[in-house]
Scaffold this motif. Structure first.
Motif, PDB file in Angstrom:
ATOM      1  N   SER A 679      68.152  29.204  40.439  1.00 24.68           N
ATOM      2  CA  SER A 679      68.064  27.771  40.709  1.00 24.68           C
ATOM      3  C   SER A 679      67.945  27.535  42.206  1.00 24.68           C
ATOM      4  O   SER A 679      68.453  28.311  43.031  1.00 24.68           O
ATOM      5  N   GLY A 680      67.273  26.458  42.558  1.00 22.85           N
ATOM      6  CA  GLY A 680      67.144  26.103  43.960  1.00 22.85           C
ATOM      7  C   GLY A 680      66.497  24.759  44.113  1.00 22.85           C
ATOM      8  O   GLY A 680      66.004  24.160  43.153  1.00 22.85           O
ATOM      9  N   THR A 681      66.475  24.296  45.355  1.00 23.83           N
ATOM     10  CA  THR A 681      65.840  23.032  45.678  1.00 23.83           C
ATOM     11  C   THR A 681      65.092  23.191  46.990  1.00 23.83           C
ATOM     12  O   THR A 681      65.578  23.830  47.926  1.00 23.83           O
ATOM     13  N   GLY A 682      63.902  22.610  47.051  1.00 24.71           N
ATOM     14  CA  GLY A 682      63.122  22.670  48.268  1.00 24.71           C
ATOM     15  C   GLY A 682      61.694  22.272  48.026  1.00 24.71           C
ATOM     16  O   GLY A 682      61.227  22.201  46.887  1.00 24.71           O
ATOM     17  N   ARG A 683      60.988  21.998  49.123  1.00 29.15           N
ATOM     18  CA  ARG A 683      59.559  21.686  49.001  1.00 29.15           C
ATOM     19  C   ARG A 683      58.737  22.972  48.916  1.00 29.15           C
ATOM     20  O   ARG A 683      57.712  23.010  48.243  1.00 29.15           O
ATOM     21  N   TYR A 684      59.214  24.003  49.604  1.00 23.51           N
ATOM     22  CA  TYR A 684      58.482  25.267  49.650  1.00 23.51           C
ATOM     23  C   TYR A 684      59.296  26.357  48.935  1.00 23.51           C
ATOM     24  O   TYR A 684      60.524  26.436  49.092  1.00 23.51           O
ATOM     25  N   VAL A 685      58.586  27.176  48.167  1.00 19.93           N
ATOM     26  CA  VAL A 685      59.207  28.325  47.505  1.00 19.93           C
ATOM     27  C   VAL A 685      58.324  29.539  47.796  1.00 19.93           C
ATOM     28  O   VAL A 685      57.088  29.458  47.683  1.00 19.93           O
ATOM     29  N   ARG A 686      58.970  30.635  48.167  1.00 17.01           N
ATOM     30  CA  ARG A 686      58.152  31.808  48.456  1.00 17.01           C
ATOM     31  C   ARG A 686      58.797  33.099  47.960  1.00 17.01           C
ATOM     32  O   ARG A 686      60.008  33.193  47.789  1.00 17.01           O
ATOM     33  N   MET A 687      57.914  34.083  47.736  1.00 17.32           N
ATOM     34  CA  MET A 687      58.307  35.448  47.459  1.00 17.32           C
ATOM     35  C   MET A 687      58.111  36.204  48.767  1.00 17.32           C
ATOM     36  O   MET A 687      56.992  36.325  49.267  1.00 17.32           O
ATOM     37  N   ALA A 688      59.215  36.680  49.340  1.00 17.94           N
ATOM     38  CA  ALA A 688      59.164  37.404  50.611  1.00 17.94           C
ATOM     39  C   ALA A 688      59.502  38.862  50.328  1.00 17.94           C
ATOM     40  O   ALA A 688      60.645  39.190  49.981  1.00 17.94           O
ATOM     41  N   ALA A 689      58.507  39.768  50.467  1.00 21.74           N
ATOM     42  CA  ALA A 689      58.660  41.172  50.076  1.00 21.74           C
ATOM     43  C   ALA A 689      58.802  42.061  51.299  1.00 21.74           C
ATOM     44  O   ALA A 689      58.112  41.877  52.315  1.00 21.74           O
ATOM     45  N   THR A 690      59.691  43.033  51.179  1.00 24.72           N
ATOM     46  CA  THR A 690      59.947  43.949  52.297  1.00 24.72           C
ATOM     47  C   THR A 690      59.690  45.414  51.963  1.00 24.72           C
ATOM     48  O   THR A 690      59.624  46.243  52.856  1.00 24.72           O
ATOM     49  N   GLN A 691      59.548  45.744  50.693  1.00 19.19           N
ATOM     50  CA  GLN A 691      59.264  47.134  50.327  1.00 19.19           C
ATOM     51  C   GLN A 691      58.342  47.171  49.112  1.00 19.19           C
ATOM     52  O   GLN A 691      58.648  46.586  48.070  1.00 19.19           O
ATOM     53  N   ARG A 692      57.221  47.869  49.270  1.00 15.50           N
ATOM     54  CA  ARG A 692      56.242  47.968  48.194  1.00 15.50           C
ATOM     55  C   ARG A 692      56.665  49.025  47.166  1.00 15.50           C
ATOM     56  O   ARG A 692      57.298  50.025  47.503  1.00 15.50           O
ATOM     57  N   GLY A 693      56.258  48.810  45.934  1.00 13.45           N
ATOM     58  CA  GLY A 693      56.533  49.787  44.875  1.00 13.45           C
ATOM     59  C   GLY A 693      55.481  50.861  44.782  1.00 13.45           C
ATOM     60  O   GLY A 693      55.665  51.865  44.088  1.00 13.45           O
ATOM     61  N   THR A 694      54.338  50.694  45.479  1.00 10.77           N
ATOM     62  CA  THR A 694      53.256  51.674  45.482  1.00 10.77           C
ATOM     63  C   THR A 694      52.730  51.804  46.908  1.00 10.77           C
ATOM     64  O   THR A 694      53.202  51.136  47.825  1.00 10.77           O
ATOM     65  N   ALA A 695      51.738  52.645  47.070  1.00 11.26           N
ATOM     66  CA  ALA A 695      51.118  52.804  48.388  1.00 11.26           C
ATOM     67  C   ALA A 695      50.182  51.645  48.717  1.00 11.26           C
ATOM     68  O   ALA A 695      49.724  51.524  49.858  1.00 11.26           O
ATOM     69  N   TYR A 696      49.882  50.825  47.718  1.00  7.46           N
ATOM     70  CA  TYR A 696      49.006  49.684  47.943  1.00  7.46           C
ATOM     71  C   TYR A 696      49.819  48.515  48.520  1.00  7.46           C
ATOM     72  O   TYR A 696      50.919  48.698  49.022  1.00  7.46           O
ATOM     73  N   GLY A 697      49.287  47.323  48.417  1.00 10.56           N
ATOM     74  CA  GLY A 697      50.004  46.164  48.932  1.00 10.56           C
ATOM     75  C   GLY A 697      50.873  45.540  47.856  1.00 10.56           C
ATOM     76  O   GLY A 697      51.511  46.234  47.054  1.00 10.56           O
ATOM     77  N   TYR A 698      50.890  44.200  47.832  1.00 10.65           N
ATOM     78  CA  TYR A 698      51.569  43.441  46.787  1.00 10.65           C
ATOM     79  C   TYR A 698      50.496  42.640  46.064  1.00 10.65           C
ATOM     80  O   TYR A 698      49.569  42.119  46.692  1.00 10.65           O
ATOM     81  N   SER A 699      50.643  42.518  44.746  1.00 12.65           N
ATOM     82  CA  SER A 699      49.631  41.791  43.999  1.00 12.65           C
ATOM     83  C   SER A 699      50.277  41.073  42.827  1.00 12.65           C
ATOM     84  O   SER A 699      50.985  41.683  42.015  1.00 12.65           O
ATOM     85  N   LEU A 700      50.031  39.765  42.727  1.00  9.14           N
ATOM     86  CA  LEU A 700      50.597  38.937  41.669  1.00  9.14           C
ATOM     87  C   LEU A 700      49.487  38.235  40.890  1.00  9.14           C
ATOM     88  O   LEU A 700      48.616  37.585  41.478  1.00  9.14           O
ATOM     89  N   TYR A 701      49.541  38.391  39.569  1.00  7.85           N
ATOM     90  CA  TYR A 701      48.655  37.595  38.721  1.00  7.85           C
ATOM     91  C   TYR A 701      49.099  36.129  38.740  1.00  7.85           C
ATOM     92  O   TYR A 701      48.272  35.230  38.829  1.00  7.85           O
ATOM     93  N   GLU A 702      50.425  35.911  38.652  1.00  7.96           N
ATOM     94  CA  GLU A 702      50.938  34.546  38.641  1.00  7.96           C
ATOM     95  C   GLU A 702      52.301  34.485  39.334  1.00  7.96           C
ATOM     96  O   GLU A 702      53.117  35.418  39.230  1.00  7.96           O
ATOM     97  N   PHE A 703      52.517  33.378  40.042  1.00  3.58           N
ATOM     98  CA  PHE A 703      53.792  33.059  40.678  1.00  3.58           C
ATOM     99  C   PHE A 703      54.179  31.672  40.158  1.00  3.58           C
ATOM    100  O   PHE A 703      53.644  30.659  40.601  1.00  3.58           O
ATOM    101  N   GLY A 704      55.101  31.662  39.155  1.00  3.16           N
ATOM    102  CA  GLY A 704      55.458  30.401  38.524  1.00  3.16           C
ATOM    103  C   GLY A 704      56.842  29.929  38.945  1.00  3.16           C
ATOM    104  O   GLY A 704      57.795  30.707  38.981  1.00  3.16           O
ATOM    105  N   VAL A 705      56.938  28.639  39.273  1.00  2.00           N
ATOM    106  CA  VAL A 705      58.211  28.001  39.636  1.00  2.00           C
ATOM    107  C   VAL A 705      58.459  26.889  38.617  1.00  2.00           C
ATOM    108  O   VAL A 705      57.678  25.924  38.545  1.00  2.00           O
ATOM    109  N   TYR A 706      59.510  27.021  37.791  1.00  5.13           N
ATOM    110  CA  TYR A 706      59.684  26.154  36.632  1.00  5.13           C
ATOM    111  C   TYR A 706      60.938  25.275  36.737  1.00  5.13           C
ATOM    112  O   TYR A 706      61.966  25.687  37.292  1.00  5.13           O
ATOM    113  N   ARG A 707      60.820  24.055  36.166  1.00  8.08           N
ATOM    114  CA  ARG A 707      61.969  23.198  35.896  1.00  8.08           C
ATOM    115  C   ARG A 707      62.010  22.975  34.395  1.00  8.08           C
ATOM    116  O   ARG A 707      61.065  22.440  33.808  1.00  8.08           O
ATOM    117  N   THR A 708      63.063  23.492  33.759  1.00  5.61           N
ATOM    118  CA  THR A 708      63.149  23.414  32.301  1.00  5.61           C
ATOM    119  C   THR A 708      63.943  22.183  31.882  1.00  5.61           C
ATOM    120  O   THR A 708      64.614  21.537  32.697  1.00  5.61           O
TER     121      THR A 708
END
Length: 708
Positions: A679-708
Motif C-alpha cells: 500500500s502507498g500514496t503518491g503521484r509517482y510510483v516507480r520500480m527502482a532496481a539495483t541488482q539484475r537477475g541476468t547479464a542483460y538489463g531489466y525488462s517488464l511486460y507490464e508495471f501495474g499499480v492497482y486500487r482494489t
C-alpha cells in the motif's frame, strides 16, 4: 583282353596341357573397366565427369582442365592381369602420355608410354598387373585439355575377386539393386547414433541384440575409431558422415560460398581425404556420407538466382569429394544426405560419382518412392533419418505451438516409416531411424527412443521391426492426458492434470513431471514441475509468462518410461480493481532503442499489452516510473517480468518525482509475475532496481499499480 584308357589322371594331364597351349588372351580375358569407379585429376565441367569414360557410351566423354599434367584412372575392384587398353580420344587428345598400373592407387608402374600419340582410337597391347589403371597425360595436342570418349581396360581376374572384411558394394541393375557386404546381401537396419563415442563398446551389444546392424554419424574425425571398432566387434557397421556447411537444414549451420570459397572447400576436402585414408580398412565402415541437409539449408543463406547457383556449386563439390573418396577407398560406396528429395535432381545432374542417394524424411517418408519414380532416377537410396512426424510437420495446438505426437503415435510412426521403405524393394536399401540418443531435453523427448537412457514404446517397436522379438517388459502406456486449464493458467497458480495410464505388465507406476520453456526463450532443457497427488494431479504453474510444455513421466521400475506432453499458456494473475498506471505517462532511466525487436520504450510497460515490453540498458541501477497525474492511494502492485528480471529492487512513491519513500523491498526476486500486496500514496510510483537477475538489463511486460 580289351585295351582300356591308360588312366583318368593321364586324361586330365592331357587336358591341362591343351589348356596351357591356349594363348593367355584367349582364356578369361574380358573388358574389365566398364561401369567401374573412375576418377580423374580434374573435370572440365559437370557434363564431362570421369565416369563418362567407362560407361560404354561413346556419346559421353570425360574432359579435363586445360593444363598439364592430367590423369584418368579406373578401379577394377581387384587385382587383374592387364593385356590391353583402348583409348577412344575426342579431338582433345594426348601426344605424350603413359598407361600406368598400381595395386594401391599410390605407387604407379608404367606399362606403356609414347610421345607421339595421334588421337583417334588407339588399341594398345600391354602386359601388367594391378587393381588400378590410369592414363597419365603430360602433353596435350592443342590448347584444350584431354578428353576420352571411352577408356577400356581388358584382361582377366583370377578364379575369384578377392574381398576383405567390410567390402561394401552396390550391386544389381536398374530397380533391382542391393547392398552387399563381403558378397552377402545387406539391408540397412539402422539407428542414428547419439551417445558419446566412449560409450560405444558398452552400448553396441544391446543394439546387436535388438537386430540393429548399422548406426549413422554426421561427422568423422580423430574420435571416431572407438565407435568403428565397437561396431565391428558386435557385427554392426557405420555410415560414416562428413559435415558440410550449412548442415542441418532450415535454421542450422553456417553459411559458406561454394562458388568462391576455395579455402573452405580445400580444407574440408583435405579432412575428408585424411579420415577416409585413416579408416578405410576398418571393418566397421559401411559407407561414406558427404553432407547433411545442406542443399535445403542453403536457403538460409541465399535466395533467388544466387541460391540456385550455390546449390549447383554445392552438388559439384560433393562430386569432387566423392571422386576423392573413390580414389582412396574403392571398397565402400559414397552417398550424400539431404532433407528433401528435391535435392536429388542436383545430384543427378552434378554428382554422378555418388553410388546411391540418401534422404531424411519423417512424415513424408512414404512419398519418397513416388518421388524417386517421378524423378526418373537411376540409383538406389537409403533413408538416413526417419520416424514420427517432426515439429515442423504437425499442426499447432490451442496455444499456437506444434502438437507433439503421443508415445503411441511415435511408436506407430517408426512402424509406418519402415513399412514404406520395405515397399520399395530393389531401390530403398534400408534406413537409419532417428534417434538412438540419451538426451532428456525437448528434442530428446520428441525423438529419442531411449530418452534419459530409459526405453520408450518406440524402442520396442524398432526392436520388433529389426529382430522380430516381442519378449520382455515394456513401458507404461499413457492413453490420455488432459489439463484443467491450457490457455489461461495464472502464473504460480494450481491446475489439475488427469491421465489414463496403464502398464502392460501390471508393474506399479511412479510419476515425475517437468517443464520446458523453448517457446518462451529457446531453452531445450527441462526443469522439475511441482505437483501433488497420484492421479489426478495438482500441478503448480510456472511464474514466467508464456507458453510452456508440461511433461508427464510414467515409470515401471524396469528401465522403461512413458512420456506425454501438453502445452499451457501462463498468464499474469488477475488483479481485482483499477490499474491506475495503465496509459499513464511513463519514463525510465534508460531504454533499448536499437537491436532485434527494438525499440523497447517505457510506455510499453503500461499499455496493458503483455506482448510489448520495456527494456533497460545492461547496467545497474535502473528505474521505471509512472505519473498517476495526481496523488492517489493504491494497495497492489504487479510486475510482469520478461526473462531479464530484477533480483534486488524497491517499489517507491513520491509526491514530486524527486523525494522517494520505499513501500516494498526485496533482494530475492526470481522473475515471472510478482504480485505485491503493498500500500502507498503518491503521484509517482516507480520500480527502482539495483541488482539484475541476468547479464542483460531489466525488462517488464507490464508495471501495474492497482486500487482494489
Amino acid at each position: 583282353m580289351t585295351a582300356r584308357p591308360r588312366s583318368a589322371l593321364a586324361l586330365a594331364v592331357l587336358l591341362v596341357l591343351c589348356w596351357l597351349a591356349v594363348p593367355p588372351a584367349a582364356r578369361a580375358e574380358s573388358l574389365l573397366s566398364q561401369g567401374k569407379t573412375a576418377t580423374a585429376s580434374s573435370s572440365e565441367g559437370a557434363g564431362t565427369p570421369a565416369s563418362a569414360a567407362v560407361d560404354g557410351d561413346t556419346g559421353t566423354r570425360w574432359a579435363s582442365a586445360f593444363a598439364d599434367p592430367q590423369w584418368l584412372q579406373v578401379d577394377l575392384g581387384a587385382t587383374a592381369s592387364i593385356t590391353g587398353v583402348t583409348l577412344n580420344w575426342e579431338t582433345a587428345y594426348a601426344t605424350a602420355y603413359e598407361i600406368q598400373v598400381s595395386d594401391d592407387a599410390v605407387n604407379w608402374q608404367p606399362v606403356y608410354r609414347t610421345t607421339t600419340g595421334a588421337g583417334g582410337v588407339q588399341k594398345l597391347a600391354v602386359t601388367g598387373s594391378g587393381r588400378y589403371v590410369r592414363m597419365y597425360g603430360t602433353h596435350r595436342a592443342g590448347g584444350y585439355g584431354y578428353s576420352l570418349w571411352e577408356f577400356q581396360v581388358s584382361g582377366s581376374f583370377g578364379s575369384s575377386t578377392p574381398a576383405g572384411p567390410g567390402v561394401t558394394k552396390v550391386t544389381g541393375t536398374q530397380g533391382n539393386w542391393q547392398l552387399t557386404v563381403d558378397g552377402a546381401p545387406y539391408v540397412v537396419k539402422g539407428l542414428t547414433w547419439g551417445p558419446p563415442v566412449s560409450e560405444a563398446a558398452a552400448r553396441m551389444p544391446e543394439l546387436h541384440e535388438a537386430g540393429v546392424n548399422t548406426v549413422r554419424t554426421w561427422g568423422t574425425d580423430a574420435t571416431t575409431k572407438p565407435l568403428l571398432d565397437a561396431a565391428a566387434a558386435n557385427g554392426l557397421k557405420v555410415i560414416s558422415g562428413f559435415w558440410l556447411q550449412p548442415g542441418g537444414g532450415p535454421g542450422s549451420g553456417g553459411c559458406v560460398d561454394y562458388l568462391t570459397d576455395a579455402n573452405y572447400k580445400n580444407t574440408v576436402l583435405g579432412e575428408i581425404q585424411r579420415w577416409v585414408t585413416e579408416y578405410r580398412a576398418n571393418p566397421g565402415v559401411l559407407m561414406w556420407n558427404v553432407g547433411n541437409e545442406s542443399l535445403l539449408g542453403l536457403q538460409n543463406c541465399y535466395s533467388g538466382t544466387p541460391l540456385e547457383q550455390e546449390r549447383v556449386a554445392y552438388a559439384q563439390f560433393v562430386e569432387q569429394a566423392a571422386q576423392a573418396i573413390h580414389a582412396i577407398d574403392a571398397n565402400h560406396p559414397v552417398t550424400s544426405t539431404d532433407a528433401w528429395t528435391g535435392a536429388w535432381p542436383y545430384y543427378k545432374a552434378h554428382t554422378p560419382s555418388l553410388d546411391l542417394y540418401s534422404v531424411n524424411a519423417y512424415k513424408q517418408v512414404c512419398g519418397v518412392k513416388q518421388d524417386w519414380i517421378a524423378g526418373g532416377y537411376t540409383k538406389p537410396y537409403v533413408v538416413t533419418e526417419t520416424g514420427p512426424a517432426g515439429e515442423w510437420e504437425v499442426p499447432n495446438d490451442a496455444n499456437g505451438v506444434p502438437a507433439e505426437p503421443t508415445d503411441v503415435q511415435k511408436r506407430d510412426g517408426y512402424v509406418n516409416a519402415w513399412n514404406c521403405i520395405l515397399a520399395h524393394p530393389g531401390v530403398a536399401l534400408g534406413a537409419t531411424l532417428f534417434h538412438y540418443g540419451s538426451e532428456g531435453d525437448f528434442g530428446g523427448v520428441w525423438f529419442n527412443i531411449t530418452t534419459g537412457n530409459e526405453k520408450r514404446l518406440s524402442w520396442y517397436a524398432v526392436r520388433k521391426l529389426y529382430s522380430g522379438r516381442t519378449d520382455g517388459n515394456t513401458p507404461p502406456v499413457i492413453r490420455s492426458m488432459d489439463l484443467s486449464r491450457t490457455t489461461d493458467v495464472p502464473a504460480g497458480a494450481p491446475f489439475t492434470l488427469t491421465a489414463d495410464v496403464a502398464d502392460p505388465d501390471g508393474d506399479p507406476i511412479t510419476y515425475t513431471m517437468g517443464y520446458n520453456s523453448k517457446y518462451i526463450n529457446g531453452a531445450g532443457g527441462l526443469i522439475p514441475a511441482q505437483f501433488t497427488g497420484s492421479g489426478p494431479f495438482t500441478v503448480t504453474a510456472p511464474s514466467t509468462l508464456g507458453v510452456w510444455k508440461l511433461y508427464l513421466y510414467a515409470r515401471d521400475g524396469h528401465g522403461n518410461v512413458g512420456i506425454e506432453t501438453r502445452s499451457l499458456r501462463v498468464v499474469a494473475p488477475p488483479v481485482n480493481g483499477t490499474n491506475l498506471a495503465r496509459g499513464a505517462v511513463t519514463t525510465a532511466s534508460s531504454y533499448q532503442a536499437n537491436g532485434p525487436g527494438a525499440p523497447f520504450p517505457p510506455q510499453a510497460a503500461t499499455d496493458g499489452d503483455t506482448t510489448t515490453r520495456w527494456a533497460s540498458d545492461w547496467t545497474d541501477p535502473q528505474w521505471l516510473q509512472v505519473d498517476l497525474g495526481r496523488s492517489q492511494s493504491f494497495d497492489h502492485v504487479q510486475l510482469i517480468w520478461e526473462s531479464a528480471y530484477g533480483k534486488a529492487y524497491q517499489i517507491q512513491t513520491s509526491d514530486d518525482g524527486s523525494t522517494w519513500r520505499s513501500v516494498y523491498t526485496t533482494t530475492t526476486g526470481d522473475g515471472g509475475a510478482d504480485d505485491l500486496a503493498v500500500s502507498g500514496t503518491g503521484r509517482y510510483v516507480r520500480m527502482a532496481a539495483t541488482q539484475r537477475g541476468t547479464a542483460y538489463g531489466y525488462s517488464l511486460y507490464e508495471f501495474g499499480v492497482y486500487r482494489t
